[in-house]
Each structure stands twice: as C-alpha cells, then as structure tokens.
Scaffold this motif. Structure first.
Motif, PDB file in Angstrom:
ATOM      1  N   MET A   1      -1.907  -6.099  -4.592  1.00 12.09           N
ATOM      2  CA  MET A   1      -1.168  -6.948  -3.666  1.00 12.09           C
ATOM      3  C   MET A   1      -1.681  -6.860  -2.224  1.00 12.09           C
ATOM      4  O   MET A   1      -1.771  -7.891  -1.543  1.00 12.09           O
ATOM      5  CB  MET A   1       0.329  -6.640  -3.736  1.00 12.09           C
ATOM      6  N   PRO A   2      -2.048  -5.677  -1.715  1.00  9.65           N
ATOM      7  CA  PRO A   2      -2.570  -5.654  -0.339  1.00  9.65           C
ATOM      8  C   PRO A   2      -3.822  -6.502  -0.155  1.00  9.65           C
ATOM      9  O   PRO A   2      -4.049  -7.037   0.935  1.00  9.65           O
ATOM     10  CB  PRO A   2      -2.876  -4.161  -0.116  1.00  9.65           C
TER      11      PRO A   2
ATOM     12  N   GLY B   1      -2.661  -9.675   8.285  1.00  7.58           N
ATOM     13  CA  GLY B   1      -2.927  -8.643   9.282  1.00  7.58           C
ATOM     14  C   GLY B   1      -2.054  -7.424   9.163  1.00  7.58           C
ATOM     15  O   GLY B   1      -2.179  -6.476   9.948  1.00  7.58           O
ATOM     16  N   GLU B   2      -1.176  -7.418   8.176  1.00 13.29           N
ATOM     17  CA  GLU B   2      -0.280  -6.279   7.965  1.00 13.29           C
ATOM     18  C   GLU B   2      -1.075  -5.130   7.346  1.00 13.29           C
ATOM     19  O   GLU B   2      -1.970  -5.335   6.524  1.00 13.29           O
ATOM     20  CB  GLU B   2       0.847  -6.715   7.036  1.00 13.29           C
ATOM     21  N   ASP B   3      -0.741  -3.893   7.724  1.00  8.87           N
ATOM     22  CA  ASP B   3      -1.475  -2.774   7.157  1.00  8.87           C
ATOM     23  C   ASP B   3      -1.080  -2.559   5.692  1.00  8.87           C
ATOM     24  O   ASP B   3      -0.056  -3.058   5.229  1.00  8.87           O
ATOM     25  CB  ASP B   3      -1.282  -1.499   7.993  1.00  8.87           C
ATOM     26  N   VAL B   4      -1.906  -1.811   4.998  1.00  7.95           N
ATOM     27  CA  VAL B   4      -1.735  -1.655   3.553  1.00  7.95           C
ATOM     28  C   VAL B   4      -0.378  -1.057   3.217  1.00  7.95           C
ATOM     29  O   VAL B   4       0.317  -1.526   2.299  1.00  7.95           O
ATOM     30  CB  VAL B   4      -2.882  -0.795   2.981  1.00  7.95           C
ATOM     31  N   SER B   5       0.029  -0.031   3.923  1.00  7.30           N
ATOM     32  CA  SER B   5       1.317   0.612   3.615  1.00  7.30           C
ATOM     33  C   SER B   5       2.478  -0.346   3.842  1.00  7.30           C
ATOM     34  O   SER B   5       3.464  -0.333   3.093  1.00  7.30           O
ATOM     35  CB  SER B   5       1.488   1.881   4.452  1.00  7.30           C
ATOM     36  N   GLY B   6       2.353  -1.194   4.867  1.00  6.18           N
ATOM     37  CA  GLY B   6       3.407  -2.177   5.125  1.00  6.18           C
ATOM     38  C   GLY B   6       3.530  -3.195   4.012  1.00  6.18           C
ATOM     39  O   GLY B   6       4.648  -3.571   3.619  1.00  6.18           O
ATOM     40  N   VAL B   7       2.382  -3.648   3.482  1.00  5.78           N
ATOM     41  CA  VAL B   7       2.405  -4.589   2.359  1.00  5.78           C
ATOM     42  C   VAL B   7       3.037  -3.931   1.138  1.00  5.78           C
ATOM     43  O   VAL B   7       3.885  -4.524   0.456  1.00  5.78           O
ATOM     44  CB  VAL B   7       0.980  -5.073   2.028  1.00  5.78           C
ATOM     45  N   ARG B   8       2.661  -2.694   0.867  1.00  7.63           N
ATOM     46  CA  ARG B   8       3.199  -2.013  -0.315  1.00  7.63           C
ATOM     47  C   ARG B   8       4.701  -1.782  -0.200  1.00  7.63           C
ATOM     48  O   ARG B   8       5.421  -1.871  -1.193  1.00  7.63           O
ATOM     49  CB  ARG B   8       2.463  -0.687  -0.512  1.00  7.63           C
ATOM     50  N   GLU B   9       5.168  -1.510   0.986  1.00  2.00           N
ATOM     51  CA  GLU B   9       6.606  -1.327   1.176  1.00  2.00           C
ATOM     52  C   GLU B   9       7.355  -2.649   1.028  1.00  2.00           C
ATOM     53  O   GLU B   9       8.473  -2.684   0.512  1.00  2.00           O
ATOM     54  CB  GLU B   9       6.878  -0.702   2.540  1.00  2.00           C
ATOM     55  N   ARG B  10       6.729  -3.723   1.497  1.00  2.00           N
ATOM     56  CA  ARG B  10       7.387  -5.033   1.424  1.00  2.00           C
ATOM     57  C   ARG B  10       7.438  -5.544  -0.014  1.00  2.00           C
ATOM     58  O   ARG B  10       8.429  -6.152  -0.428  1.00  2.00           O
ATOM     59  CB  ARG B  10       6.637  -6.021   2.325  1.00  2.00           C
TER      60      ARG B  10
END
Length: 273
Positions: A62-63, A69-78
C-alpha cells in the motif's frame, strides 16, 4: 418466482465513491500482489479484513501505491485493517505486532484446517453485517487471482459455497464473479474501466442451456461444458450484457489500465494486458 428476479451487476467500485451508490462494500485482502486500484476499493469498503498473509501485502504494497507525499509509517497507520483472520501461518511477526498495536482485531483460526482463509473471512463478514445491509452487500476480494493455481481454484470454490452472496474476485487484469442460475442477470459494462474481453464459464456442472445478449458471440440456448464449448475470449459489445442459464456460471471481464482526471478525481484503475 426466483428465476424471474433480475440481478444487476455494476463495477462501480472501480470508480470514485458517490453518495448515490447504496451498496455496502466489504474488502478482503489475500496474500497476492495488491491490484493497483486497492486504495480506491479501500475507500469504498465499510469493513476491511486481511486473510492471514494478506496483511503482509497491505503492509508492503500500500505505501507504494500512495503518491501523496505521506511517509511510509503514516500510510500504514491510515490503511489499518479492522480484522486479521486466518490460520496465521503466513503473516510475519512484525506485521502482526504492528497492526495489533494499532488496535486491529486478531482472530487465530489455526484449529480450523478444513476451510480456506478466504472462507473464514467471508463467514465473519456475514456474521457481523446487519441483516438490513446484507441484501446490498458486495464483498470485494483483492489478490484473489495470480500465483498458485490451486489457490485460485480454492477461491472460485468459495464463490460456489457462498453462492447467495455477491462476491467479486479481483486482480490487476480481471474480475470474476458467480452468476447463480436461479436468477437472470443484467451486467452494466463500465467501459471506462473494464472490458471488452469477457467470458462465461460453467462451474460445478455442465450447462444445458445459456442465452445472452450484448456479446459479440451470443449464446442461444447453448450447451456449455468442459471438453466442449466454453465461452472464453468473448467481447462485450454494448452497455449491457444479459445472461440466463440453467446452471451457475462464472462471469469474467478484463480490467483496463486508465488514468483519468475529472470532476470526480483520479481513478485508480487496473492493468489490462
């Protein structure tokens, strides 16, 4: 009579969500490469499950699909699944811990080796979705095709087991769904995202009689069976395809690679090869 009740099919989940779409979508992610339109179908879904190793795919893939422009951890949390369910023989420990710490419900069914992880996830959805939503329920299964052939056939067998539930198997290239024989079917062709290549395949038993409209090579009370005629490599010619059959059929149609910009935003479509 049941056979006189039309069942309509539209791939609106491949278009941006709208308030006029009353379908209740659920999403199941399996352990194959995610289709490129996964962020789009995620947005459609009211409930989202990963079947065991499908959580690895969500975590890893998904990332790469999000270009905001969102960082990888932010994408995974979302993109956090509501549930991870299965026999837990494929999910990586780091992925299990990550989603568990975010509050994802973890259901270990390692004691049940008689059903597939997809079967387990569909049963969970049917047990938890309210009765008033089941009539409009559509379960989308991402990563259902590709990889090992026995896994693909297991997924098709699951369609047959839950024949009264609308379930769509998805890959980058195509979709597959079951057309039960106790209904006649009206399939709206969303030409911006799917087609024209399509097929109708008997499943379970030979088909004594099938009749269609809207195809380049229509069936007219035609018998289909393995070892005989099977309607593969057909072409959807119009906006609607209709199907009547005396046995269950699989409907499959190719998915297109498009990138449209319009009033409804960018479409995340799939690759057609």
């Amino acid at each position: 009579m049941a056979e006189n009740l039309p069942m309509t099919h539209r791939s609106t989940f491949l278009l941006p969500p709208t308030v006029t779409d009353t379908t209740t979508y659920a999403l199941i992610i399996l352990n194959q490469r995610l289709p490129r339109f996964s962020p789009l179908i995620w947005d459609h879904a009211k409930v989202r499950l990963c079947a065991d190793g499908g959580a690895n795919r969500l975590f890893d893939d998904m990332p790469e699909m999000c270009c905001c422009g969102e960082d990888v951890s932010g994408v995974r949390e979302r993109y956090k699944p509501d549930v991870i369910k299965g026999d837990m023989d494929s999910i990586r420990p780091d992925v299990l811990n990550f989603y568990g710490n975010l509050g994802t419900k973890i259901i270990d069914n390692s004691d049940d080796q008689d059903t597939t992880d997809l079967h387990k996830c569909i049963a969970y959805i049917l047990d938890t979705v309210s009765d008033d939503r089941k009539s409009n329920l559509c379960i989308l299964v991402a990563g259902a095709l590709g990889g090992r052939f026995d896994h693909e056939m297991g997924n098709v067998n699951t369609l047959c087991h839950f024949s009264t539930t609308r379930i769509v198997l998805l890959s980058d290239d195509c979709l597959i769904q079951l057309l039960p024989s106790n209904r006649h079917h009206e399939i709206s062709i969303m030409s911006s995202v799917e087609g024209p290549h399509c097929g109708l395949i008997p499943i379970g038993t030979p088909c004594g009689s099938s009749t269609t409209t809207g195809l380049q090579w229509n069936l007219d009370n035609t018998e289909m069976r393995f070892g005989g005629l099977v309607s593969t490599s057909n072409i959807a010619k119009g906006e609607t395809v209709t199907v009547r059959s005396d046995s269950d059929l699989l409907w499959t149609i190719s998915l297109k690679k498009n990138s449209h910009e319009g009033e409804e935003g960018k479409l995340h479509d799939s690759q057609h090869v």
